[in-house]
Design an enzyme around this catalytic site. Structure first.
Site, PDB file in Angstrom:
ATOM      1  N   ARG A  68       9.813  -4.966   1.103  1.00 42.75           N
ATOM      2  CA  ARG A  68       9.354  -4.465   2.413  1.00 42.75           C
ATOM      3  C   ARG A  68       9.424  -5.649   3.375  1.00 42.75           C
ATOM      4  NH1 ARG A  68       4.251  -0.639   3.841  1.00 42.75           N
ATOM      5  NH2 ARG A  68       5.831   0.833   3.156  1.00 42.75           N
TER       6      ARG A  68
ATOM      7  N   HIS B 129      13.005   3.661   6.519  1.00 43.19           N
ATOM      8  CA  HIS B 129      12.055   3.814   5.397  1.00 43.19           C
ATOM      9  C   HIS B 129      12.611   4.914   4.473  1.00 43.19           C
ATOM     10  CE1 HIS B 129       8.589   3.492   3.041  1.00 43.19           C
ATOM     11  NE2 HIS B 129       7.653   3.922   3.850  1.00 43.19           N
TER      12      HIS B 129
ATOM     13  N   GLN C 120      10.412   6.885   1.727  1.00 45.35           N
ATOM     14  CA  GLN C 120       9.472   7.856   2.282  1.00 45.35           C
ATOM     15  C   GLN C 120      10.176   9.172   2.589  1.00 45.35           C
ATOM     16  OE1 GLN C 120       5.961   7.547   3.006  1.00 45.35           O
ATOM     17  NE2 GLN C 120       6.281   9.756   3.157  1.00 45.35           N
TER      18      GLN C 120
ATOM     19  N   ASP D 244       3.851  10.153  13.050  1.00 47.25           N
ATOM     20  CA  ASP D 244       3.706   8.834  12.435  1.00 47.25           C
ATOM     21  C   ASP D 244       2.912   7.965  13.415  1.00 47.25           C
ATOM     22  OD1 ASP D 244       4.000   6.601  10.801  1.00 47.25           O
ATOM     23  OD2 ASP D 244       6.013   6.112  11.535  1.00 47.25           O
TER      24      ASP D 244
ATOM     25  N   CYS E 228       3.435  10.363   7.109  1.00 52.57           N
ATOM     26  CA  CYS E 228       3.698   9.518   5.938  1.00 52.57           C
ATOM     27  C   CYS E 228       2.488   8.693   5.536  1.00 52.57           C
ATOM     28  CB  CYS E 228       4.887   8.613   6.225  1.00 52.57           C
ATOM     29  SG  CYS E 228       4.633   7.555   7.660  1.00 52.57           S
TER      30      CYS E 228
ATOM     31  N   ARG F 282       5.454  10.349  -3.367  1.00 52.05           N
ATOM     32  CA  ARG F 282       6.078   9.021  -3.382  1.00 52.05           C
ATOM     33  C   ARG F 282       6.260   8.559  -4.827  1.00 52.05           C
ATOM     34  NH1 ARG F 282       5.820   5.622   0.959  1.00 52.05           N
ATOM     35  NH2 ARG F 282       7.343   4.487  -0.304  1.00 52.05           N
TER      36      ARG F 282
HETATM   37  N1  NVA Z   1       6.244   3.566  11.098  1.00 47.78           N
HETATM   38  C1  NVA Z   1       5.235   3.096  10.197  1.00 47.78           C
HETATM   39  C2  NVA Z   1       5.417   3.639   8.830  1.00 47.78           C
HETATM   40  C3  NVA Z   1       4.335   3.274   7.864  1.00 47.78           C
HETATM   41  C4  NVA Z   1       4.587   3.763   6.476  1.00 47.78           C
HETATM   42  C5  NVA Z   1       5.247   1.583  10.153  1.00 47.78           C
HETATM   43  O1  NVA Z   1       6.317   0.972  10.176  1.00 47.78           O
HETATM   44  O2  NVA Z   1       4.154   0.998  10.120  1.00 47.78           O
HETATM   45  N1   CP Z   2       3.850   5.633   3.773  1.00 47.58           N
HETATM   46  C1   CP Z   2       3.846   4.356   3.358  1.00 47.58           C
HETATM   47  O1   CP Z   2       4.900   3.744   3.156  1.00 47.58           O
HETATM   48  O2   CP Z   2       2.622   3.841   3.190  1.00 47.58           O
HETATM   49  P1   CP Z   2       2.257   2.317   2.908  1.00 47.58           P
HETATM   50  O3   CP Z   2       2.527   1.554   4.180  1.00 47.58           O
HETATM   51  O4   CP Z   2       0.797   2.333   2.559  1.00 47.58           O
HETATM   52  O5   CP Z   2       3.106   1.812   1.790  1.00 47.58           O
END
Ligand code: NVA
Ligand code: CP
Length: 320
Positions: free
Chosen positions: A113, A140, A143, A236, A277, A305
């Site tokens: 990540r 992502h 997801q 989101d 998500c 997930r």
């Molecule tokens: N758009 C959000 C998704 C979190 C899973 C982020 O990047 O924080």
């Molecule tokens: N939806 C998702 O990816 O959650 P986290 O940021 O908690 O991993």
């Protein structure tokens, strides 16, 4: 379950999963169908990755991605290691390429990540083992693949549905929803402010995919138009992990007309489902009555997930 979703006779190989750009309709159906089987019979897969190791690298926080990959690898008989980049020489003393090359000598698969999409692509180019994007600022994919499983479970099909995403259009979830929905034949309508539209090059790829599957891609600044007759309404966060905290007030004002509340939900079909998500903030991208109400499937999404993560790892390691 819809009758058309059958396990593919031929194997569809995948080397890495860095985005859904190269993801075809067949690949989505293949992963969804495998994840349904894994979810139904987890015991059949309990030893498939015996002695395999997963390395997870995090530059940003996580609950779901971290826990579902770690539990998923454990349930497949393997082992996982979590590294926060702040505890490693990553970037400051060691390049992404060297990190990928050295890690490949120890582990069988890497999930990372990171902030920048080009960094996960660089990791994938330099690793000798499969690399999974666990979220960048731009995409992502894990997801959205697991969301395809959730949508299929709830609606019994993918092709021909309408998904409405409202809020931040220039967002990792929005981008992979555009790619995933268009590949799966789901009509997608993104309702967002003009200053937060999806990146044009990604919308263009989605439009090309939609021509192949006979679906529609729409980007509009009218939240109610986007939600009109939708089967799925998706929200989101307005404050993605990479967004500086001092932008919060400005973004609340910008995205307020795109909040999912009861009025917006009433534009969608009566049996529409609500998705997020997670993590979610009640009173911001959606009201509490929507996310805690009967149309919400957000915790089924979170559970899925786990099942999709297993399918992705098994696919990349040549076990499916
Ligand atoms: N758009 C959000 C998704 C979190 C899973 C982020 O990047 O924080
Ligand atoms: N939806 C998702 O990816 O959650 P986290 O940021 O908690 O991993």
């Amino acid at each position: 379950m819809g009758g058309y979703l059958v396990l593919s006779e031929k194997q569809i190989p995948m080397k890495n999963l860095t985005s859904l750009i190269g993801c075809s309709n067949a690949m989505i159906l293949d992963l969804v169908s495998h994840s349904i089987r894994i979810k139904a019979n987890p015991g059949n897969y309990s030893d498939v990755l015996h002695n395999k190791s997963l390395l997870m690298i995090f530059e940003k926080p996580s609950l779901r991605t971290r826990v579902s990959f770690q539990v998923g690898m454990h349930q497949l008989g393997g082992h996982s290691i979590v590294l926060e980049t702040k505890d490693t020489p990553f970037r400051e003393k060691e390049s992404i390429a060297d990190t990928a090359k050295a890690s490949s000598r120890y582990v069988d698969i890497i999930m990372a990540r990171l902030f920048k999409q080009e960094d996960i692509e660089e990791m994938a180019e330099n690793a000798a083992v499969p690399v999974i994007n666990g979220l960048t600022d731009t995409f992502h994919p894990c997801q959205v693949l697991s969301d395809m499983l959730t949508i299929y479970e709830k609606k019994g099909k993918l092709k021909g549905l309408k998904l409405c995403f409202v809020g931040d259009g220039n967002n990792n979830i929005t981008h992979d929803l555009l790619l995933g929905c268009s590949a799966a034949g789901i009509n997608i309508s993104v309702g967002c402010p003009d200053e937060a539209k999806p990146q044009e090059w990604i919308a263009e790829i989605a439009k090309k995919k939609s021509e192949e599957t006979g679906s529609a891609v729409e980007v509009t600044n009218d939240a109610f138009k986007a939600a009109q007759d939708a089967d799925i309404v998706y929200a989101d966060t307005w404050m993605s992990y990479h967004v500086p905290k001092d932008e919060k007030e400005r973004r609340i004002k910008m995205f307020q007309p795109y909040q999912v509340n009861r009025k917006l939900m009433s534009s969608a079909k009566d049996d529409a489902i609500f998705m997020n998500c997670l993590p979610a903030m009640r009173g911001y991208e959606q009201t509490a009555d929507v996310i805690d109400g009967p149309q919400s499937v957000v915790f089924d999404q979170a559970e899925n997930r786990l099942h999709m993560q297993k399918a992705i790892m098994l696919k990349l390691l040549g076990k499916l």
